[in-house]
Every structure is written in C-alpha cells, then in structure tokens.
Design an enzyme around this catalytic site. Structure first.
Site, PDB file in Angstrom:
ATOM      1  CE  LYS A  69     -22.319  74.519 -18.265  1.00  0.00           C
ATOM      2  NZ  LYS A  69     -22.051  73.101 -17.974  1.00  0.00           N
ATOM      3  CG  ASN A  70     -22.607  73.756 -14.266  1.00  0.00           C
ATOM      4  OD1 ASN A  70     -22.925  73.376 -15.404  1.00  0.00           O
ATOM      5  ND2 ASN A  70     -21.372  74.025 -13.923  1.00  0.00           N
ATOM      6  NE  ARG A  80     -19.380  64.139 -15.694  1.00  0.00           N
ATOM      7  CZ  ARG A  80     -19.179  62.933 -15.173  1.00  0.00           C
ATOM      8  NH1 ARG A  80     -18.883  61.944 -15.984  1.00  0.00           N
ATOM      9  NH2 ARG A  80     -19.253  62.737 -13.888  1.00  0.00           N
ATOM     10  CB  CYS A 135     -15.082  65.791 -21.515  1.00  0.00           C
ATOM     11  SG  CYS A 135     -14.822  66.586 -19.947  1.00  0.00           S
ATOM     12  NE  ARG A 180     -16.552  65.828 -16.002  1.00  0.00           N
ATOM     13  CZ  ARG A 180     -17.269  66.860 -16.434  1.00  0.00           C
ATOM     14  NH1 ARG A 180     -17.096  67.305 -17.652  1.00  0.00           N
ATOM     15  NH2 ARG A 180     -18.195  67.395 -15.673  1.00  0.00           N
ATOM     16  CG  ASP A 196     -16.279  56.022  -8.839  1.00  0.00           C
ATOM     17  OD1 ASP A 196     -16.256  57.045  -9.557  1.00  0.00           O
ATOM     18  OD2 ASP A 196     -15.649  55.962  -7.766  1.00  0.00           O
ATOM     19  CG  LEU A 197     -17.829  58.977  -6.172  1.00  0.00           C
ATOM     20  CD1 LEU A 197     -17.394  60.400  -5.862  1.00  0.00           C
ATOM     21  CD2 LEU A 197     -17.427  58.034  -5.045  1.00  0.00           C
ATOM     22  CG  ASP A 241     -16.717  74.783 -13.463  1.00  0.00           C
ATOM     23  OD1 ASP A 241     -17.915  74.567 -13.245  1.00  0.00           O
ATOM     24  OD2 ASP A 241     -15.906  73.874 -13.722  1.00  0.00           O
ATOM     25  CB  VAL A 278     -11.752  69.784  -8.887  1.00  0.00           C
ATOM     26  CG1 VAL A 278     -13.079  69.123  -9.213  1.00  0.00           C
ATOM     27  CG2 VAL A 278     -11.867  70.629  -7.607  1.00  0.00           C
ATOM     28  NE  ARG A 315     -21.220  71.411 -23.417  1.00  0.00           N
ATOM     29  CZ  ARG A 315     -20.706  70.365 -22.776  1.00  0.00           C
ATOM     30  NH1 ARG A 315     -19.552  69.862 -23.138  1.00  0.00           N
ATOM     31  NH2 ARG A 315     -21.330  69.844 -21.756  1.00  0.00           N
TER      32      ARG A 315
HETATM   33  C1  EPZ Z   1     -20.129  69.521 -12.164  1.00  0.00           C
HETATM   34  O1  EPZ Z   1     -19.623  68.414 -12.900  1.00  0.00           O
HETATM   35  C2  EPZ Z   1     -20.177  70.668 -13.156  1.00  0.00           C
HETATM   36  N1  EPZ Z   1     -21.077  70.326 -14.264  1.00  0.00           N
HETATM   37  C3  EPZ Z   1     -18.773  70.952 -13.689  1.00  0.00           C
HETATM   38  O2  EPZ Z   1     -18.859  72.101 -14.532  1.00  0.00           O
HETATM   39  C4  EPZ Z   1     -17.871  71.292 -12.498  1.00  0.00           C
HETATM   40  O3  EPZ Z   1     -16.552  71.486 -12.970  1.00  0.00           O
HETATM   41  C5  EPZ Z   1     -17.889  70.140 -11.485  1.00  0.00           C
HETATM   42  O4  EPZ Z   1     -19.255  69.875 -11.083  1.00  0.00           O
HETATM   43  C6  EPZ Z   1     -17.073  70.444 -10.237  1.00  0.00           C
HETATM   44  O5  EPZ Z   1     -17.534  71.608  -9.646  1.00  0.00           O
HETATM   45  C7  EPZ Z   1     -22.411  70.410 -14.073  1.00  0.00           C
HETATM   46  O6  EPZ Z   1     -22.883  70.727 -13.001  1.00  0.00           O
HETATM   47  C8  EPZ Z   1     -23.270  70.067 -15.249  1.00  0.00           C
HETATM   48  P1  EPZ Z   1     -18.060  66.196  -9.971  1.00  0.00           P
HETATM   49  P2  EPZ Z   1     -19.644  66.944 -12.215  1.00  0.00           P
HETATM   50  O7  EPZ Z   1     -18.857  64.958  -9.984  1.00  0.00           O
HETATM   51  O8  EPZ Z   1     -20.846  66.784 -11.404  1.00  0.00           O
HETATM   52  C9  EPZ Z   1     -14.686  62.924  -9.691  1.00  0.00           C
HETATM   53  C10 EPZ Z   1     -18.517  73.361 -16.469  1.00  0.00           C
HETATM   54  O9  EPZ Z   1     -17.505  73.827 -17.007  1.00  0.00           O
HETATM   55  N2  EPZ Z   1     -15.793  61.969  -9.661  1.00  0.00           N
HETATM   56  O10 EPZ Z   1     -18.155  67.116  -8.806  1.00  0.00           O
HETATM   57  O11 EPZ Z   1     -19.376  65.952 -13.286  1.00  0.00           O
HETATM   58  C11 EPZ Z   1     -14.524  63.574 -11.068  1.00  0.00           C
HETATM   59  O12 EPZ Z   1     -13.761  62.750 -11.915  1.00  0.00           O
HETATM   60  C12 EPZ Z   1     -18.503  71.952 -15.923  1.00  0.00           C
HETATM   61  O13 EPZ Z   1     -19.599  73.989 -16.332  1.00  0.00           O
HETATM   62  C13 EPZ Z   1     -15.509  60.612  -9.435  1.00  0.00           C
HETATM   63  O14 EPZ Z   1     -14.361  60.225  -9.268  1.00  0.00           O
HETATM   64  O15 EPZ Z   1     -18.354  67.046 -11.283  1.00  0.00           O
HETATM   65  C14 EPZ Z   1     -13.856  64.874 -10.755  1.00  0.00           C
HETATM   66  O16 EPZ Z   1     -12.450  64.652 -10.663  1.00  0.00           O
HETATM   67  C15 EPZ Z   1     -17.155  71.272 -16.118  1.00  0.00           C
HETATM   68  N3  EPZ Z   1     -16.529  59.722  -9.425  1.00  0.00           N
HETATM   69  C16 EPZ Z   1     -14.412  65.244  -9.385  1.00  0.00           C
HETATM   70  O17 EPZ Z   1     -14.977  64.044  -8.844  1.00  0.00           O
HETATM   71  C17 EPZ Z   1     -17.832  60.118  -9.612  1.00  0.00           C
HETATM   72  O18 EPZ Z   1     -18.727  59.246  -9.584  1.00  0.00           O
HETATM   73  C18 EPZ Z   1     -15.497  66.298  -9.429  1.00  0.00           C
HETATM   74  O19 EPZ Z   1     -16.530  65.801 -10.229  1.00  0.00           O
HETATM   75  C19 EPZ Z   1     -18.104  61.481  -9.844  1.00  0.00           C
HETATM   76  C20 EPZ Z   1     -17.054  62.385  -9.851  1.00  0.00           C
END
Ligand code: EPZ
Length: 417
Positions: A22-23, A92, A116, A121, A124-125, A304, A326, A396
């Site tokens: 999915k991801n 998202r 969520c 989430r 900003d990055l 995850d 995380v 999902r």
């Molecule tokens: C991806 O989400 C996955 N979703 C998530 O899977 C997974 O848990 C996550 O990566 C971490 O591995 C998809 O790929 C669709 P991140 P993503 O940006 O990209 C912070 C599932 O169950 N952050 O790596 O949204 C954020 O708040 C889902 O399949 C910022 O602060 O994750 C979090 O604490 C859940 N600013 C951490 O980084 C930003 O701009 C990791 O988020 C972006 C992220």
C-alpha cells in the site's frame, strides 16, 4: 455497522500470499502525474486507499482504471491542479500529488491534510523542501497553495527522515532544472520502489535507499510499466499472527531483506522463522519470550508493526517494553487490548506490557489501520468471541484479510450489526 467477528483459539496453519505494498502503490500512482501517456502499475492490492488515490487522480483529469490487479493510469488529460478537500482529508497520502503537480504544471492547491489517530502529522518538511526547489507557498483558511515558474534543483536537508517528504521531493526534483540533493532522506524500501519507477520513466536519481539521494532534473518523463514491491507490513502482520496463535504459516511474496528487523525480533521472542527466496516459514510456540521493541525509521523496527507486536507481547511470559519514537500518539490500541484482559501501562513514548496466560474476547474498536491489525491478532489468540468495529480502517491497508485468514484456519467473518 459492519464488524469483524472472530472466534478465537484457532491455530493458523497453511500458506498465505502477501499483496502489493500500500505504502508503495500510493506514491507510484502520484508519480504518473509527471507524464502524459498510459502507465501501468502491476500487483496493486484492491484497497480503500487505492480507491481514494484513484478518485483524486480522476478528479484532476487523469483516467485511472483498476483492471485485474493492475492500475492503468493516463494523466494526459489533467484539467485542474486542485485536489478535492474531502479526499485529501480522507487520506493524508493524497498530499503526495503536491510535488508532481508543482513540477509539471507549476501550481497545486489542496486543503491541509489533517492529523489522524496516531499524531499531528505536520507537513513542514514537505513545504520547506518544495520552497527550496523554488515553490512559493501560501496557507490560508485551511488550504495550501503552491506556485512556481520552473522548479530548480537545490540542497535539501530533512530534519527527520520523513517518508512522505522524501517521496514528494524526489518527484518534484525529477523535473526540476539542475541538481538536487536530499540529505537525511528516508531509506524505506518504498522510496527505492518509487525511485525505480521514476528512473524507468526517464528520471536521473541515485542513492534511493540511502540517506543521501541525488537527482539530476530532466526536461520530461515518459509513462512506464512497474510492479509494486510486496507489502512488508502485511507480511510482518501475518508472521505475528502465526506466532500469536502458536501456528505455522508459509508466507509467500515476501522480500525478507525488507523485514530483517522484524525477523530478528520474532526470533528473540522465541518464534521459529526460516527465510526462503520468496517468503518465510513461521512456526509459533505457546511460550513467547518477552522482548523490548523500539520503533525507528528504516532499517530499524517499523512503527507500522508496533501495534501488532504489542498484541503479541501481551501473551509473553514476562515484561516487555515498547518505545515508539516515530509518532507521538500511537498507543491507542493499548486501551482496546486492555478490554481483552491485557496488562499494559503506557506513559508518553513508552508502553510496559506484562504478559498474561490468555486474552479474552471482547467488543473492541480499530482505532487506526495498524491498531485494527493488532485487534485481529489479539482476537485470533483470545478465548471466545471478539467483535471489532470501525473496520474501514483495516480495509484501507489489508486486502481481503478475512478471506486470507479463513483460508488458513481462522474463524473470522464480517457481519452487519
Ligand atoms: C508513511 O507516512 C506511511 N504512510 C506510514 O504508514 C508510516 O507509518 C510512516 O511513513 C513512517 O514509516 C504512507 O507511506 C502512505 P513520515 P508519512 O513523514 O510519510 C513527522 C500505515 O499504517 N513529520 O515518515 O506520513 C511525522 O509527524 C501508515 O500504513 C514531520 O514532523 O510518515 C511523524 O512523526 C501510518 N513533518 C514522522 O515525521 C513532516 O513534514 C514520520 O512521518 C513530515 C513528517
């Protein structure tokens, strides 16, 4: 309301096949916006999230058809560069269209993706990186709008190895003028999968899978055919189900390289895991050893699979500690597991699990996608019947999960209540 009902205590035995990731498929779908013509993505699971991303692409003017496990996507007819709020709020990952739309059309507008159940989430990055590539971004009334004449390459350093930010920026930089370097990039297998498809489309990307990704922008990209990697989180979830029921599963369509941390942790817990070229053979036992788990960005233990492991460790012979580094709020499944007699205490980023002999069936809720998987794991191992509500979360990310589990001995079905 539709619920999953499980009669617990059945030992899982047999063979189960993992679906496409999915991801991975969600960013791959967004990447098709970078080119005209028909791209084909193979091994796509039939999931609610894939449906939502298809709706987002169709709303922009793409044509997105799901035919026998393949997605046929043609983005020649993009008419607008604003994604519908309802869909962005629903999922998202819709935000992943921001980078491609900006790179190809110089404009993108969408509502801010909400947080969520697992955390705020923020994005900003993503935004800092897109601005570094030349985008002008404004946020007002809950909407985000980005414009740019021509993306230009730049040096970007991510404060956190964000998976989504790495994906959005890789797609945007692929058509930017000049060189881009993404430092502290996410190293997940899904990043490599996206890079492979972008390169098949004509992009010039090096280093995906490491924390430094270098991108030489090109003038345009072409459609491609690409096969999605297997879902490492689904694979890990099934491995935990075999362990929790003391069963024995052959799990196929698994790239074991992608789940080394999970295999190591299961072995530490006393579970027998044999690795094959295309799968794993898991033999559970009724005497689980308590282990400590700390979630980290890849290649560390995946966040995850944290909820699923918590469900497993409620049955270990002693005290386990889980540290979630995380996300800031990813323990809501603990409350649901406690309804099934689990002994868990959570404080901040840590959860202390005191193993017990038996879980007991109860009425519980899937609070998010992976928490829902954890409730299925707990209900399979529990004594008696469990009813799981809010199963749309589970649908999902897990294709035909009831069918797959029933085929290996689980007494599981979906009812309308
Ligand atoms: C991806 O989400 C996955 N979703 C998530 O899977 C997974 O848990 C996550 O990566 C971490 O591995 C998809 O790929 C669709 P991140 P993503 O940006 O990209 C912070 C599932 O169950 N952050 O790596 O949204 C954020 O708040 C889902 O399949 C910022 O602060 O994750 C979090 O604490 C859940 N600013 C951490 O980084 C930003 O701009 C990791 O988020 C972006 C992220």
């Amino acid at each position: 309301m539709r619920k999953i009902v499980v009669e617990g205590g059945k030992t899982l035995r047999g063979q189960i096949e993992v679906s496409g990731a999915k991801n991975s498929v969600l960013p791959l779908m967004a990447a098709t916006l970078l080119t005209d013509g028909l791209s084909v993505i193979e091994d796509v699971p039939w999931l609610a999230d894939v449906d939502v991303m298809s709706a987002v692409l169709n709303s922009l003017g793409s044509s997105c058809d799901y035919i026998c496990g393949c997605l046929h996507i043609n983005s020649s007819g993009i008419k607008k560069t604003e994604a519908p709020s309802a869909l962005v709020q629903k999922m998202r990952a819709s935000f992943l269209v921001m980078g491609p739309l900006l790179a190809r059309y110089g404009h993108a507008r969408m509502s801010l993706p909400g947080g969520c159940a697992i955390g705020a989430r923020p994005i900003d990055l993503h935004l800092k990186g897109l601005e570094a590539l030349g985008a002008e971004i404004s946020i007002a009334d809950g909407y985000i709008e980005a414009t740019v004449n021509r993306m230009h390459g730049n040096q970007i350093y991510l404060d956190f190895p964000s998976v989504g930010a790495t994906e959005n920026l890789m797609m945007a930089a692929a058509l930017a003028e000049g060189h881009t370097v993404i430092g502290n990039a996410a190293e997940e297998p899904e990043i490599v999968d996206l890079s492979n498809m972008l390169c098949a489309m004509g992009a010039n990307i090096k280093g995906a899978g490491t924390n430094i990704i270098r991108i030489e922008g090109v003038k345009n990209l072409n459609p491609a055919r690409h096969t999605v990697i297997p879902d490492r989180i689904e694979a890990g979830s099934f491995m935990v189900m075999a362990a929790a029921t003391g069963g024995e599963l052959i799990i196929t369509n698994v790239i074991t390289e992608h789940i080394k941390s999970v295999i190591a942790k299961l072995k530490e817990a006393g579970v027998k895991v044999e690795e094959g070229y295309d799968g794993v053979h898991v033999i559970g036992n009724k005497h689980l050893i308590p282990v400590d788990v700390k979630t980290l960005p890849y290649p560390g233990f995946p966040t995850d699979l944290q909820a699923q492991f918590m469900a497993l460790l409620t049955l270990a012979g002693g005290v386990s500690v889980i540290t979630e580094t995380v996300f800031e709020n990813r323990f809501r499944h603990a409350e649901e597991l406690k309804k099934m007699s689990a002994d868990i205490k959570t404080a901040g980023h840590s959860a202390v699990i005191n193993g017990i002999k038996r879980l007991h069936g109860a009425s519980v809720e899937a609070t998010d996608l992976r928490a829902g998987a954890a409730m299925i794991i707990a209900s399979l191992a529990a004594e008696g019947q469990t009813k799981i509500s809010h199963i749309h979360h589970i649908e999902r990310g897990y294709e035909n999960i009831c069918g797959k589990l029933a085929a290996v001995g689980a007494k599981i079905q979906i009812i309308e209540e």
